[in-house]
Design an enzyme around this catalytic site. Structure first.
Site, PDB file in Angstrom:
ATOM      1  N   LYS A   7       1.032  -1.323  -0.305  1.00  0.00           N
ATOM      2  CA  LYS A   7      -0.125  -0.014   0.353  1.00  0.00           C
ATOM      3  C   LYS A   7       0.836   0.916   0.001  1.00  0.00           C
ATOM      4  O   LYS A   7       1.585   2.103   1.207  1.00  0.00           O
ATOM      5  CB  LYS A   7      -0.468   0.563   1.263  1.00  0.00           C
ATOM      6  CG  LYS A   7      -1.928   1.166   1.115  1.00  0.00           C
ATOM      7  CD  LYS A   7      -2.646   1.660   2.506  1.00  0.00           C
ATOM      8  CE  LYS A   7      -1.701   3.047   2.897  1.00  0.00           C
ATOM      9  NZ  LYS A   7      -2.194   4.294   2.129  1.00  0.00           N
ATOM     10  N   CYS A  40      12.592  11.361   8.234  1.00  0.00           N
ATOM     11  CA  CYS A  40      12.970  10.757   9.397  1.00  0.00           C
ATOM     12  C   CYS A  40      13.961  10.321  10.643  1.00  0.00           C
ATOM     13  O   CYS A  40      14.108  10.687  11.266  1.00  0.00           O
ATOM     14  CB  CYS A  40      11.888   9.369   9.365  1.00  0.00           C
ATOM     15  SG  CYS A  40      13.158   8.180   8.756  1.00  0.00           S
TER      16      CYS A  40
END
Length: 488
Positions: free
Chosen positions: A176, A284
């Site tokens: 996904k 991140c």
């Protein structure tokens, strides 16, 4: 508005029109242009993909490992041939500048290259004699159908540390991708198919909550790899684990950079600007906080402010642009709200990125907040934008104490030429990926992406040997072969 192309899911080697009753616009964040629409697919479509992937796994897992590796090598070569096209797609739908996009494509290619080493990575262990006439061998086998949930900020690099390795090791995969950056994945699917991957081994289902929950709950899916925010990562880890799946969830970050008095000033400023404001801070491994020693603070911060004010902001496809847009208008508004919250709580705004002068797109300029303290919201929360907090400290020990108070522990960096300070930093800092005199310590594919604390939930990290362990399970065979009758 002219007709906008509606993307399809990729199931069993075919592009399949979704049964979804809802589509979302995919927007160029630099211009606001609608690029296409992506389906918010149903749970039934995910379940269909799982059945197909399970069927494909039965055959793919039996394909000889060197043959699987050759498919990965072919995929890698096709990625190299289409490198510029892939980079432009990333910039178009994500917004990062073209140079950064090219770098991301290269990291994705390196991930595929690492996965293509499957024949070596799959090797087990053996011991010829554990008792009289008894030997033992340890074999690796793929776990089955794997699900991946990928973020918008690295639409190539992150998926390419998921599905190529899993597939090379004999698994089938359902991905996904982020609904915000689906076009890049459409191209990757095309190239992987061209490389010779059999139908059903790799499937892509676009969507949101229903697809995520399907991945976490469908019994066919045996393992889940996730990269995204902390709240979603916690949910993924808890839900997937409750359904007896292997889960690795790479989540939020609040990376600290320590600048000591002996740091090379020019080099440090260059690195901090790149680490804090590159990719619009939407990564991140971004530098979110600088703790700077008092002896160099005034000179360093003056140079840092000047450099930040000289950053060129704009469409990442334009020459010379360093800082592109944040991904959506809501991210822009959220970032501005964080800046204003910092001011309310007593921080000093020395570089203000709230107004960029650009009439279209979702831009936030480089922003520096000084006099920040660890009780402020802007220090605690992951802002995920080009916003840098600055704290002055008396020494290295204080800088480490500040960093270690954060709930996150993804990365940390230090700028110094003092070997003792570097060793102290290495031993005392709470973070999984450390940088010495560099701003973004993201490791290469053959090392683990090893966040700590609230930056990671699971046991086995992405990339490196951890990824091989995550996507395989082991079978130890102990056998007795008597040599009776062969005595000399």
């Amino acid at each position: 508005m002219a007709d906008v192309r509606k993307l399809k899911n990729y199931i069993n080697g075919e592009w399949v029109e979704s049964r979804a009753d809802k589509y979302e616009d995919v927007i160029n964040p630099a211009t606001g242009e609608v690029l296409c629409q992506v389906p918010i697919s149903t749970r039934a479509e995910l379940d269909q993909a799982a059945v197909i992937a399970e069927q494909a796994f039965e055959k793919w897992s039996q394909v000889a490992v060197p043959r699987r590796a050759r498919v990965l090598f072919s995929f890698q070569q096709l990625l190299i041939q289409h490198k510029e096209e892939l980079a432009r797609l990333i910039t178009l739908e994500n917004g990062k500048n073209l140079s950064e996009a090219r770098g991301e494509v290269q990291r994705g290619i390196e991930n595929v290259e690492f996965a293509a080493g499957a024949p070596t990575l799959m090797m087990g262990d053996s011991l010829a004699s554990i008792a009289t006439d008894v030997e033992a061998a340890n074999y690796r086998y793929p776990v089955g159908v794997v699900g991946g949930i990928a973020p918008f900020n690295f639409p190539m690099m992150v998926p390419c540390w998921m599905f190529p390795m899993a597939i090379a090791l004999g698994n089938s995969f359902i991905l996904k991708p982020s609904e915000r950056t689906p076009l890049l994945m459409e191209k990757l699917v095309e190239l992987f198919s061209e490389a010779g991957l059999p139908k059903g081994v790799f499937n892509v289902v676009y969507g949101a909550h229903d697809v995520v929950n399907g991945i976490l709950e469908n019994e066919i899916i045996k393992a889940v790899s996730f990269v995204g925010s902390k709240p979603v990562g916690e949910y993924v880890y808890k839900t997937g684990s409750a359904n007896l799946k292997r889960v690795q969830a790479l989540t939020g970050a609040k990376n600290h950079t320590i600048v000591l008095n002996d740091a090379d000033l020019e080099d440090t400023v260059t690195n901090v600007i790149s680490a804090a404001f590159g990719s619009a801070g939407e990564r991140c491994m971004a530098c979110a906080v600088v703790t700077v020693e008092e002896g160099i603070a005034d000179e360093f911060l003056a140079a840092l402010r000047t450099a930040a004010q000289n950053v060129k902001i704009g469409n990442g496809l334009d020459d010379g642009v360093f800082l592109g847009p944040v991904i959506r208008e809501e991210n822009q508004k959220r970032t501005i709200a964080y800046i204003e919250k910092g001011l309310e709580e007593g921080a000093k705004l020395t570089v203000d990125g709230r107004e960029t002068g650009l009439s279209e797109g979702h831009f936030v300029g480089p922003t520096i907040l000084e006099d920040v303290t660890t009780d402020m919201t802007i220090w605690k929360d992951e802002i995920f934008a080009p916003v840098l907090s600055v704290i002055r400290v008396k020494n290295l020990q204080e800088a480490v104490r500040v960093a270690n108070q954060s709930e996150f522990a993804n990365g940390a960096c230090i700028f110094t030429n003092n070997a003792k300070a570097i060793r102290y930093f290495r031993e005392k800092i709470d973070a999984g990926m450390l940088g010495v005199n560099l701003g973004v310590p993201a490791p290469m594919a053959f090392f683990p992406f090893s966040g700590w604390k609230s930056s990671f939930y699971g046991t086995l990290h992405a990339n490196g040997k951890d990824s091989v362990d995550f996507y395989t399970h082991k079978k130890v065979v102990t056998a007795r072969y008597s040599l009776k009758g062969y005595e000399e």
